[in-house]
Design a protein around this motif. Structure first.
Motif, PDB file in Angstrom:
ATOM      1  N   GLU A 227     128.365  14.792  58.535  1.00 35.93           N
ATOM      2  CA  GLU A 227     128.087  15.745  59.587  1.00 35.93           C
ATOM      3  C   GLU A 227     129.260  16.704  59.741  1.00 35.93           C
ATOM      4  OE1 GLU A 227     126.448  14.791  63.841  1.00 35.93           O
ATOM      5  OE2 GLU A 227     128.601  14.702  63.842  1.00 35.93           O
ATOM      6  N   LYS A 228     128.937  17.966  59.925  1.00 36.20           N
ATOM      7  CA  LYS A 228     129.988  18.960  60.127  1.00 36.20           C
ATOM      8  C   LYS A 228     129.839  19.577  61.504  1.00 36.20           C
ATOM      9  CE  LYS A 228     131.963  20.791  56.083  1.00 36.20           C
ATOM     10  NZ  LYS A 228     132.159  22.024  55.326  1.00 36.20           N
ATOM     11  N   ILE A 229     130.955  19.656  62.198  1.00 35.54           N
ATOM     12  CA  ILE A 229     130.942  20.277  63.515  1.00 35.54           C
ATOM     13  C   ILE A 229     131.399  21.724  63.351  1.00 35.54           C
ATOM     14  CG2 ILE A 229     131.798  20.140  65.881  1.00 35.54           C
ATOM     15  CD1 ILE A 229     130.553  17.587  65.322  1.00 35.54           C
ATOM     16  N   GLY A 230     130.643  22.642  63.885  1.00 34.61           N
ATOM     17  CA  GLY A 230     131.011  24.040  63.781  1.00 34.61           C
ATOM     18  C   GLY A 230     131.096  24.693  65.144  1.00 34.61           C
ATOM     19  N   LEU A 231     132.001  25.641  65.271  1.00 33.90           N
ATOM     20  CA  LEU A 231     132.073  26.438  66.487  1.00 33.90           C
ATOM     21  C   LEU A 231     131.678  27.862  66.116  1.00 33.90           C
ATOM     22  CD1 LEU A 231     134.404  26.470  69.398  1.00 33.90           C
ATOM     23  CD2 LEU A 231     134.358  28.572  68.087  1.00 33.90           C
ATOM     24  N   ILE A 232     130.679  28.387  66.799  1.00 30.88           N
ATOM     25  CA  ILE A 232     130.236  29.750  66.535  1.00 30.88           C
ATOM     26  C   ILE A 232     130.718  30.634  67.678  1.00 30.88           C
ATOM     27  CG2 ILE A 232     128.244  31.258  66.258  1.00 30.88           C
ATOM     28  CD1 ILE A 232     126.737  28.818  65.173  1.00 30.88           C
ATOM     29  N   PHE A 233     131.473  31.635  67.341  1.00 37.11           N
ATOM     30  CA  PHE A 233     131.917  32.602  68.338  1.00 37.11           C
ATOM     31  C   PHE A 233     131.350  33.945  67.940  1.00 37.11           C
ATOM     32  CE2 PHE A 233     134.833  35.794  69.954  1.00 37.11           C
ATOM     33  CZ  PHE A 233     134.916  35.433  71.283  1.00 37.11           C
ATOM     34  N   ASN A 234     130.537  34.502  68.814  1.00 41.06           N
ATOM     35  CA  ASN A 234     129.839  35.739  68.494  1.00 41.06           C
ATOM     36  C   ASN A 234     130.167  36.762  69.564  1.00 41.06           C
ATOM     37  OD1 ASN A 234     127.965  37.750  67.838  1.00 41.06           O
ATOM     38  ND2 ASN A 234     126.324  36.694  68.934  1.00 41.06           N
ATOM     39  N   MET A 235     130.777  37.873  69.162  1.00 39.86           N
ATOM     40  CA  MET A 235     131.036  38.910  70.148  1.00 39.86           C
ATOM     41  C   MET A 235     130.716  40.260  69.539  1.00 39.86           C
ATOM     42  SD  MET A 235     134.258  39.269  72.591  1.00 39.86           S
ATOM     43  CE  MET A 235     134.595  40.689  73.595  1.00 39.86           C
ATOM     44  N   GLY A 236     129.758  40.912  70.159  1.00 37.89           N
ATOM     45  CA  GLY A 236     129.387  42.242  69.708  1.00 37.89           C
ATOM     46  C   GLY A 236     129.798  43.255  70.744  1.00 37.89           C
ATOM     47  N   ALA A 237     129.053  44.365  70.795  1.00 40.56           N
ATOM     48  CA  ALA A 237     129.430  45.418  71.715  1.00 40.56           C
ATOM     49  C   ALA A 237     129.099  45.051  73.161  1.00 40.56           C
ATOM     50  CB  ALA A 237     128.725  46.703  71.322  1.00 40.56           C
ATOM     51  N   GLY A 238     128.065  44.257  73.337  1.00 38.30           N
ATOM     52  CA  GLY A 238     127.616  44.024  74.697  1.00 38.30           C
ATOM     53  C   GLY A 238     127.822  42.627  75.228  1.00 38.30           C
ATOM     54  N   TYR A 239     127.728  41.645  74.359  1.00 41.89           N
ATOM     55  CA  TYR A 239     127.724  40.267  74.842  1.00 41.89           C
ATOM     56  C   TYR A 239     128.606  39.368  73.989  1.00 41.89           C
ATOM     57  CZ  TYR A 239     123.695  41.440  77.721  1.00 41.89           C
ATOM     58  OH  TYR A 239     122.858  41.998  78.657  1.00 41.89           O
ATOM     59  N   CYS A 240     128.969  38.258  74.584  1.00 41.79           N
ATOM     60  CA  CYS A 240     129.762  37.264  73.874  1.00 41.79           C
ATOM     61  C   CYS A 240     129.068  35.909  74.012  1.00 41.79           C
ATOM     62  CB  CYS A 240     131.162  37.214  74.488  1.00 41.79           C
ATOM     63  SG  CYS A 240     132.187  35.917  73.841  1.00 41.79           S
ATOM     64  N   ASP A 241     128.884  35.204  72.907  1.00 44.27           N
ATOM     65  CA  ASP A 241     128.261  33.870  72.931  1.00 44.27           C
ATOM     66  C   ASP A 241     129.154  32.879  72.225  1.00 44.27           C
ATOM     67  OD1 ASP A 241     125.739  35.127  73.736  1.00 44.27           O
ATOM     68  OD2 ASP A 241     125.603  35.708  71.630  1.00 44.27           O
ATOM     69  N   VAL A 242     129.133  31.652  72.714  1.00 51.65           N
ATOM     70  CA  VAL A 242     129.844  30.573  72.039  1.00 51.65           C
ATOM     71  C   VAL A 242     128.887  29.396  71.914  1.00 51.65           C
ATOM     72  CG1 VAL A 242     131.868  29.098  72.043  1.00 51.65           C
ATOM     73  CG2 VAL A 242     131.969  31.299  73.171  1.00 51.65           C
ATOM     74  N   ALA A 243     128.905  28.731  70.768  1.00 58.07           N
ATOM     75  CA  ALA A 243     128.085  27.535  70.618  1.00 58.07           C
ATOM     76  C   ALA A 243     128.828  26.513  69.775  1.00 58.07           C
ATOM     77  CB  ALA A 243     126.753  27.876  69.966  1.00 58.07           C
TER      78      ALA A 243
END
Lengths: 581, 293
Positions: A227-243
């Motif tokens: 199993e691999k644990i991943g952190l997704i950090f997404n930041m565009g012009a309008g919004y920021c998401d983390v998962a």
């Protein structure tokens, strides 16, 4: 079945032109509607292809220009801008993703009304803002949904031309921070464009799916079970998401999801304010000259921020045309200081997500996945890698940060359309979680969550409530969703009637919430009298699909409910009663 | 849609009662001979008919890794993204089961609620036995020496909640400790024509039950393969315990020497568990050897 998911009937021409007997399932296309840029992708039978427009662009600017001559209006898919200023003349509407589904008391809206070239009028009473584009020196009204729909029509036409078939089913990526009201607005825009939404998936979920596919491909060399644990950090012009995701054997299981409405736009506005401190009052009248100087400032600042990703300092030298000339140097330190708040918020989102995911130590994270245009900013890279205790060289490199979301959406489109791949490339799944807590108002105007955030979907939870007054025969079930910064957004309300007269606290009112895989929320309620022997409900059950609230004025509506009804129809929680944890 | 509504609405109130999955029982029967240790324990069916362990197709002693794997495999089958809307109800149950079993405190509560208490060997999490307990622990437990058992079904007849017949081996065994009242158990023990039902110390039960399960034996070509268990399970248990004690003493001595090396609690636990399992395996080889002598 198809219409039920969206909640309303899609009346479009494509219905009639569509061939009834498709030899194979129609493969849904993936669309990533960004605040700044959009892209389109589809599963071609063996892999995901990005669809290019006539100018051979994979990423198309998100805006719609209104004009008098036909065909009016045009969007960034087909239109060619001679220069960025054209987009800032007031005739073009952009940043719709930040405005859609928001009321005028929202700080995001009031901030936009002061800084965008087109007109956004706010009254500050919790209704929909008035939006207009400048056409022939006249403000012509429109709505965020309409603008998105116009844009989607262009995307649809492009996809149909490229794929040589009718396109109806789509999977859209949306920010994790979107409330259900905003999601319905996007779905509404799709319906206006003649598209049928199969899924509205959070951007990190789409990225997770792509990541799962890549891991699955590489598995033959390593054991597939690891199993691999991943952190997704997404930041565009309008919004920021983390998962935070855990991936094994083609299944990406989301452990936690968080999002906020911060992005490149905030960095831009903060920097603009630093350059012209009295910007808000300067541009408040929306005169032609002011719009022009605002456009010049915006373009210059945007340029500077882009350059600061690659160089230590940047020289800004612009004439705003109104007698003000800005000539100064901004270095990376100053830029980071100006935007300290934004960067701190990003950091706190990541730490919150880590805490929610119960990943004990940041060292357990195998891969840090950065997605979105803003993640090329060195400071953001540093924040993410510092929290995850990684080197910047260890950032996952297998994913194109600008295309990941749309590729994931196309994969989901293929999955949800029932496509099978003989080579197992589609042997994938993302198990998603709910980004916001959903609950009802009870115990005297308190928000009582029934489905907590980060609950795995599909989910169903029940809770028992009771009446707040003696002989209360009706009760109001007011559903809220917890949005950004613990703010509650009214989703809808309905009355449970026919409660047999009894002392308060005796009747049991069972409120059940159900979210299915396409993120559709249904609230059910029933009344049971204890001691009657049977556990049968005394009145027919209620089943209500949410949101039901008036989209245009849900803020106003929430206030009206409290002031006019008061506590007469209140509910109280029955102690310790979560039926299924 | 109407069909859905009919199906869904009563769920608000009866969702605890309605679930049953006969398919799982079937698959259990088939796979029994292949991995008997894993499946016996989850045999207990609750009154509600829904057992999270059965739902996920795992044994009650599964570790989080096994639960996760099974959950993901089932999700790949039933998730609405793959199976369509009809997978909705089942996926909700899967999520619920996963949520409970992956959290230690919730799992403990759940185990208690289905009348299953994991028998532990000392403080170790490893569960090697198969019988479950009805009610509080008692100092003594019942144990059927399956080598001696001739499969007469006397005990099952007299105390059917306690004893079960294992059809694949043709022997009786204890399914639930003290599943019946004391008198019927007494009668059942007395009724055994070969006196192969024994009262044993609770602490010894897990080891005995583990050793009592037939295991595949090493063959030579096509000869000699099959299933076997120790001839004298009590002797085997004694020897095993002795070995265990020796090993413990050994490791104690080693620990004194390696005191400097720090170890987290989780690491220690994992190591202990792994070593115990290894020892078990080694021991399985040992009694094979003993028999030959």
């Amino acid at each position: 079945m198809s219409e039920e998911i969206v909640g309303y009937t899609v009346a479009s021409d494509s219905e009639t032109t569509r061939e009834e007997n498709f030899p194979e399932p129609e493969i849904a296309i993936g669309i990533d509607i960004g605040t700044c840029q959009c892209s389109l992708a589809v599963w071609n039978g063996s892999q995901v292809d990005l669809i290019r427009n006539t100018r051979n662009q994979k990423l198309m600017k998100s805006y719609v220009t209104f004009r008098d001559e036909s065909p009016s209006p045009v969007g960034g898919v087909t239109n060619q801008l001679s220069h960025d200023y054209e987009m800032l003349s007031g005739a073009s509407i952009f940043n719709m993703k930040r405005l859609i589904g928001r009321v005028d008391t929202d700080p995001i809206v009031s901030q936009a009304s002061k800084t965008l070239p087109f007109l956004i009028q706010t009254l500050g009473i919790g209704v929909k803002p008035f939006i207009a584009a400048l056409v022939n020196n006249m403000w012509r009204s429109t709505t965020p949904e309409e603008v998105v729909a116009i844009y989607l029509v262009e995307l649809k036409a492009l996809a149909e031309a490229r794929l040589k078939r009718v396109v109806r089913d789509v999977v859209l990526t949306v920010p994790a921070a979107f409330t259900r009201l905003q999601l319905t607005r996007i779905a509404r825009a799709c319906a206006m464009a003649g598209l049928h939404v199969l899924r509205l998936m959070p951007e990190p979920a789409a990225v997770a799916l792509l990541y799962a596919q890549q891991q699955n491909k590489n598995k033959n060399m390593v054991d597939s079970g690891s199993e691999k644990i991943g952190l997704i950090f997404n930041m565009g012009a309008g919004y920021c998401d983390v998962a935070i995701i855990a991936t094994a054997g083609g299944v990406s299981q989301m452990k936690a999801l968080a999002g906020s409405c911060i992005g490149g736009e905030d960095l831009l506005l903060n920097t603009m304010h630093r350059l012209v401190p009295d910007m808000d009052s300067l541009f408040s009248s929306h005169g032609l000259d002011e719009i022009k100087s605002m456009g010049i400032l915006r373009v210059a600042t945007q340029d500077a921020i882009h350059k600061l990703s690659f160089q230590r300092s940047v020289q800004i030298d612009v004439d705003l045309g109104n007698g003000t000339r800005i000539c100064r140097v901004i270095d990376v330190e100053e830029f980071e200081e100006i935007n300290k708040g934004v960067f701190e918020k990003c950091g706190s989102l990541i730490t919150q997500c880590l805490r929610d995911s119960k990943v004990v130590k940041p060292e357990y994270i195998d891969d840090v996945i950065l997605v979105g245009g803003c993640t090329s900013i060195p400071k953001l890279k540093k924040i993410v890698t510092d929290i995850c205790k990684k080197n910047e060289s260890e950032i996952y490199s297998g994913i194109n940060p600008l295309e990941a979301a749309v590729r994931g959406a196309a994969l989901e489109g293929a999955l949800a359309s029932g496509v099978n791949d003989p080579f197992g490339s589609l042997d994938l799944l993302t198990i998603q979680v709910n980004a916001h807590s959903i609950g009802i108002r009870a115990d005297g105007n308190r928000f009582v969550p029934i489905i907590e955030r980060n609950t795995t979907l599909p989910a169903r939870r029940e809770m028992l409530f009771s009446t707040a007054h003696d002989n209360q025969t009706e009760a109001l079930v007011v559903t809220y969703e917890e949005g950004d910064d613990e703010k509650q957004v009214l989703l809808g309300y309905f009355k449970v009637v026919g409660i047999p007269p009894a002392p308060r606290g005796v009747p049991e009112i069972n409120v059940c919430m159900d979210i299915d895989a396409s993120n559709m929320l249904t609230v059910m309620a029933g009344v049971v009298m204890p001691g009657s022997g049977t556990r049968k409900p005394v009145v027919p059950l209620m089943e209500v699909r949410m949101p039901t609230a008036d989209h245009d004025g849900h803020g106003l509506c929430a206030d009206a409910l409290t002031t006019s009804l008061g506590s007469t129809l209140d509910l109280v929680t029955l102690h310790n009663n979560k039926l299924n944890t | 849609m109407a069909a859905f509504a009919v199906f869904r609405l009563p769920e608000v109130f009866n969702h605890r009662a309605g679930f049953d999955h006969p398919k799982h029982l079937l698959s259990r029967r088939i796979s029994k001979s292949r991995c008997c240790m894993r499946n016996h324990a989850s045999k207990v069916k609750t009154a509600s008919g829904r057992n999270y362990y059965e739902l996920l197709g795992i044994s009650v002693d599964s570790d989080p890794q096994e639960i996760k794997e099974s959950y993901r495999n089932l999700q790949k089958k039933y998730h609405p993204d793959i199976a369509g809307q009809k997978g909705h109800e089942h996926t909700i149950l899967l999520n619920e089961a996963y949520n409970v079993l992956m959290k230690d405190d919730l799992r403990k509560d759940y185990d208690a609620s289905i009348g299953h208490v994991r028998v532990r060997l000392g403080a170790d999490e490893l569960n090697m036995g198969y019988s479950t307990w009805n009610g509080p622990f008692r100092p003594q437990a019942l144990f059927v020496d399956e080598n001696a058992c001739i499969g007469c079904r006397e005990c099952v007849h007299n105390a059917r909640k306690t004893f079960v017949m294992d059809e694949t081996t043709g022997c009786a065994r204890v399914g639930v400790q003290f599943g019946d009242d004391d008198t019927s158990i007494e009668v059942a023990v007395e009724s055994c024509p070969l006196d192969c039902i024994h009262w044993v110390e609770r602490e010894e039960l897990a080891v005995l039950e583990y050793l009592n399960i037939p295991r595949p034996k090493q063959g030579y070509g096509v000869f000699g393969q099959g299933w076997e268990r120790p001839v004298n399970v009590f002797m085997a248990a004694k020897t095993f315990k002795k070995h265990l004690k020796q090993e413990q003493a050994e490791s104690l001595r080693r620990n004194v020497r390696q005191d400097v090396e720090q170890e987290t609690e989780a690491q220690a636990q994992a190591r202990e568990k792994a070593s115990l399992k290894l020892k078990m395996e080694r021991f399985a080889g040992l009694w094979e050897w003993m028999k030959k002598v």
